[in-house]
Design a protein around this motif. Structure first.
Motif, short mmCIF file in Angstrom:
data_model
loop_
_atom_site.label_atom_id
_atom_site.label_comp_id
_atom_site.label_asym_id
_atom_site.label_seq_id
_atom_site.Cartn_x
_atom_site.Cartn_y
_atom_site.Cartn_z
N ASN A 90 0.97 -1.32 0.13
CA ASN A 90 -0.03 0.18 0.27
C ASN A 90 0.85 1.31 -0.03
N GLY A 91 2.00 1.33 0.45
CA GLY A 91 2.75 2.47 0.76
C GLY A 91 4.00 2.21 1.36
N LEU A 140 9.21 10.88 4.60
CA LEU A 140 8.74 11.14 3.50
C LEU A 140 7.84 9.76 3.19
N GLY A 141 7.02 9.99 2.19
CA GLY A 141 6.06 8.77 1.86
C GLY A 141 4.87 8.64 2.94
N GLY A 142 4.25 7.26 2.81
CA GLY A 142 3.07 7.17 3.72
C GLY A 142 2.52 6.11 3.52
N ALA A 143 1.39 5.80 4.19
CA ALA A 143 0.76 4.55 4.12
C ALA A 143 0.12 4.09 3.07
N ILE A 186 13.23 2.31 6.78
CA ILE A 186 12.24 2.24 6.07
C ILE A 186 11.00 1.36 6.70
N ASN A 187 9.78 1.70 6.18
CA ASN A 187 8.71 0.97 6.80
C ASN A 187 7.60 0.72 5.40
N VAL A 188 7.29 -0.57 5.53
CA VAL A 188 6.38 -0.81 4.19
C VAL A 188 5.15 -1.19 5.02
N HIS A 189 4.11 -0.57 4.25
CA HIS A 189 2.49 -0.52 4.68
C HIS A 189 1.98 -2.08 3.85
#
Length: 222
Positions: A90-91, A140-143, A186-189
């Motif tokens: 998703n993001g 930066l970025g988002g879900a 980094i975080n992956v949704h």
């Protein structure tokens, strides 16, 4: 007629025999990159690139050169994520800590972009906010932000998946401080594929009443 006192009453009917499928929205949580490298773009190189693995005030640095663009500082997940292969991405969020050592606001633009297998993917996120003399956290970025890329579990689970950061020095005389990056995370949704349904048991039908002493069920059906 007997008075029950003040109460709220409502009928409750238990649902039985229905299969329920659930899609779970979740995220990996922020993880530090585990491999830092300088990507030679004929710009100003980064030194101490292995210093971006933790928030510890030890920095990868780029020496200022007037009106010059930095090389890309690349951080990748050599210890990969484990997003299920059937999930939908998703993001992605990228979080990094930065400062301009001994000076400030001499970096006129900064770009961040996702990378995989040694090449950038999608679109870069660029801003013109100068780097401060004290460390700041930028996310930066988002879900729901895919960075313009068609991301899949295979891509985000790759040991070469990560992000690159680069900036441009201002046209001022080259007496300003070095650029410093403390860490990249980094975080992956993602959404897990729907699980198999489960049948709910029969709970019965009754009248739920609330008196001052609490809730209780009257006339429960067999």
């Amino acid at each position: 007629m007997r008075r029950l006192g003040t109460f709220l009453a409502c009928a409750i009917v238990a649902v039985c025999g229905y299969a329920v499928s659930v899609s779970l929205f979740t995220a990996t949580g922020f993880s530090f990159v585990t491999l830092g490298e300088n990507v030679n773009d004929a710009g100003v190189a980064w030194a101490s690139t292995t210093s971006i693995y933790a928030n510890d005030d030890v920095y990868a640095t780029s020496t200022p050169v007037q009106n010059s663009i930095m090389d890309k500082l690349r951080g990748t997940m050599s210890t990969p994520f484990a997003v299920p292969g059937t999930a939908t991405i998703n993001g992605v969020e990228v979080r990094y800590r930065r400062l301009e050592i001994a000076s400030g606001n001499d970096i006129t633009s900064t770009s961040v972009q996702l990378t995989r297998a040694g090449a950038v993917i999608g679109s870069a996120s660029t801003n013109a906010t100068g780097w401060a003399i004290s460390e700041e956290v930028v996310t930066l970025g988002g879900a729901a932000d895919l960075w313009g890329a068609a991301l899949t579990p295979t891509i985000v689970n790759d040991t070469d998946f990560g992000a690159v950061i680069w900036g441009q020095w201002s046209n001022d005389p080259p007496d300003f401080g070095e650029a410093g990056v403390d860490s990249i995370e980094i975080n992956v949704h993602y959404t897990e594929a729907a699980t198999g349904g489960k049948h709910l048991p029969v709970l019965g039908v009754g009248l739920l009443v609330k008196k001052q002493t609490g809730w209780r069920v009257l006339d429960k059906a067999a």
